[in-house]
Design a protein around this motif. Sequence first.
Motif, mmCIF file in Angstrom:
data_model
loop_
_atom_site.group_PDB
_atom_site.id
_atom_site.type_symbol
_atom_site.label_atom_id
_atom_site.label_comp_id
_atom_site.label_asym_id
_atom_site.label_seq_id
_atom_site.Cartn_x
_atom_site.Cartn_y
_atom_site.Cartn_z
ATOM 1 N N GLY A 1 0.816 -1.211 0.000
ATOM 2 C CA GLY A 1 0.000 0.000 0.000
ATOM 3 C C GLY A 1 0.849 1.260 0.000
ATOM 4 N N VAL A 2 1.883 1.282 0.831
ATOM 5 C CA VAL A 2 2.764 2.451 0.909
ATOM 6 C C VAL A 2 3.471 2.680 -0.422
ATOM 7 N N ILE A 3 3.989 1.605 -1.010
ATOM 8 C CA ILE A 3 4.742 1.743 -2.264
ATOM 9 C C ILE A 3 3.827 2.180 -3.408
ATOM 10 N N ARG A 4 2.647 1.567 -3.498
ATOM 11 C CA ARG A 4 1.724 1.921 -4.593
ATOM 12 C C ARG A 4 1.277 3.375 -4.498
ATOM 13 N N GLU A 5 1.106 3.864 -3.284
ATOM 14 C CA GLU A 5 0.722 5.268 -3.116
ATOM 15 C C GLU A 5 1.825 6.223 -3.554
ATOM 16 N N ASN A 6 3.056 5.727 -3.605
ATOM 17 C CA ASN A 6 4.196 6.605 -3.878
ATOM 18 C C ASN A 6 4.982 6.209 -5.125
ATOM 19 N N LEU A 7 4.368 5.430 -6.021
ATOM 20 C CA LEU A 7 5.071 5.027 -7.244
ATOM 21 C C LEU A 7 5.512 6.251 -8.053
ATOM 22 N N GLY A 8 4.658 7.264 -8.091
ATOM 23 C CA GLY A 8 5.000 8.475 -8.837
ATOM 24 C C GLY A 8 6.194 9.186 -8.243
ATOM 25 N N MET A 9 6.208 9.338 -6.939
ATOM 26 C CA MET A 9 7.333 10.000 -6.271
ATOM 27 C C MET A 9 8.627 9.219 -6.463
ATOM 28 N N LEU A 10 8.519 7.891 -6.544
ATOM 29 C CA LEU A 10 9.694 7.045 -6.741
ATOM 30 C C LEU A 10 10.083 6.932 -8.216
ATOM 31 N N ASN A 11 9.240 7.482 -9.109
ATOM 32 C CA ASN A 11 9.466 7.347 -10.547
ATOM 33 C C ASN A 11 9.621 5.877 -10.941
ATOM 34 N N ALA A 12 8.822 5.013 -10.309
ATOM 35 C CA ALA A 12 8.890 3.572 -10.566
ATOM 36 C C ALA A 12 7.730 3.144 -11.461
ATOM 37 N N LYS A 13 7.920 2.048 -12.186
ATOM 38 C CA LYS A 13 6.912 1.585 -13.134
ATOM 39 C C LYS A 13 5.843 0.722 -12.464
ATOM 40 N N GLU A 14 6.267 -0.210 -11.614
ATOM 41 C CA GLU A 14 5.303 -1.121 -10.982
ATOM 42 C C GLU A 14 5.934 -1.794 -9.773
ATOM 43 N N VAL A 15 5.101 -2.475 -8.993
ATOM 44 C CA VAL A 15 5.584 -3.247 -7.854
ATOM 45 C C VAL A 15 5.029 -4.662 -7.968
ATOM 46 N N LYS A 16 5.883 -5.638 -7.760
ATOM 47 C CA LYS A 16 5.494 -7.038 -7.796
ATOM 48 C C LYS A 16 5.804 -7.672 -6.443
ATOM 49 N N TYR A 17 5.157 -8.800 -6.165
ATOM 50 C CA TYR A 17 5.433 -9.475 -4.894
ATOM 51 C C TYR A 17 5.167 -10.972 -5.014
ATOM 52 N N SER A 18 5.741 -11.713 -4.065
ATOM 53 C CA SER A 18 5.497 -13.159 -3.974
ATOM 54 C C SER A 18 5.676 -13.593 -2.529
ATOM 55 N N GLU A 19 4.842 -14.532 -2.108
ATOM 56 C CA GLU A 19 4.963 -15.134 -0.780
ATOM 57 C C GLU A 19 5.493 -16.565 -0.860
#
Length: 406
Positions: free
Chosen positions: A318-336
């Motif tokens: 949630g934190v990363i997705r809210e700040n993708l623009g500020m980070l100039n990042a394209k996407e976030v992926k994850y795995s458990e």
Amino acid sequence: MSLIVQKFGGSSLANMQRVFNVARIVTQTYNQGHSVVVVVSAQGDTTDELLSKAYEINEEPSKREMDVLLSSGEQISMALLAMAIEKLGYHVVSLTGRQAGILTNSRYGSARIKSIETERLFKELDAKNIVIVAGFQGWNKYDDITTLGRGGSDTTAVALAASLHADVCEIYTDVDGVFTADPRIVGNPSKLRDISYDEMLELASLGANVLHNRSVEMAKKYGVKLVVRSSLNDSEGTVVKEVGSVEKMYVRGVARDNDIARIAVIGIEDKPGMAFKLFSLLARERISIDVILQSIGRDDTNDISFTVKKADLQKSLGVIRENLGMLNAKEVKYSENYSKVSVVGAGMVNNPGVASMMFEALYDADINIHMITTSEMKISVLVDVEKAERAVNAIHDKFKLGEINS
């Protein structure tokens, strides 16, 4: 006459037969001329049952009320054990965390001990009473009950041992001591006669479930001698002390931690300060980061991968997705679907080739490595979770840890 603190976990107190078994261990120690302070956990699955009851009533109960509820498990244990010791004919008194003088901060659910007022404890010991203290709990400046979080009873025992200047703190479990690997997944683990605080701290932090890392940190800080032993037999346990048998074994154990989630932030702009921005966002939310890997992406970008506890996964996303623009990042992926497998040993720093042997063992077992992190005392790798047990066994066999007592 020495002072001994004994801590008994939930499995050691799981039923009436085991409660009386603990009562016999405690009174036997008392009969040897020692003063005895006992710390108890909640019986068996009591804590899980209390959690289920709470969530049946309220899906989001307040942390304060959860502390009031969960602290009752240890109070049940202390009262039942006191009754068993009374029945055996001994003078005994049970004390809650508040009555034992355990003052904490006000972080409900994960409080930290600030101080222990020992007057009541010494008064009861001077009266020749066996003292039983409810683990996992204390009280704060508002006179509220607080709980200490995961491993809280171990922490209570070590804190009491330090404050009372006990000669030893004995941690009783349902295993015989500290082993080179989890006996539930490795068929031939060796029991260690001794282990250093630092090695035990690493193993505890990396998934070994014998002691909690907070209690080991406190034991090291205050020089508390720890002995891990079984409540189900009379075998000698494992001594945790300042320096273990470094010269004999450069690898002391293999640990597995399945409580791992991997997050990858893809396409972060390649310029100074971007890693700081990412991890400062997570730090503000009190999210702990473990393994970190930065790799070069395309078009002046980087990919940053890291691991968190599964409980922190959704908050992190949630934190990363809210700040993708500020980070100039394209996407976030994850795995458990990963597990962290580690080797630990203070002697590794002076023995080249440990990493090579570990990686060879994984290669021979056809296990792929996804991430690696090292320090002078440990090497950890991320592997597929379904291959984690096979990885632990392969590494354990490679270093011949099952043969150290033969």
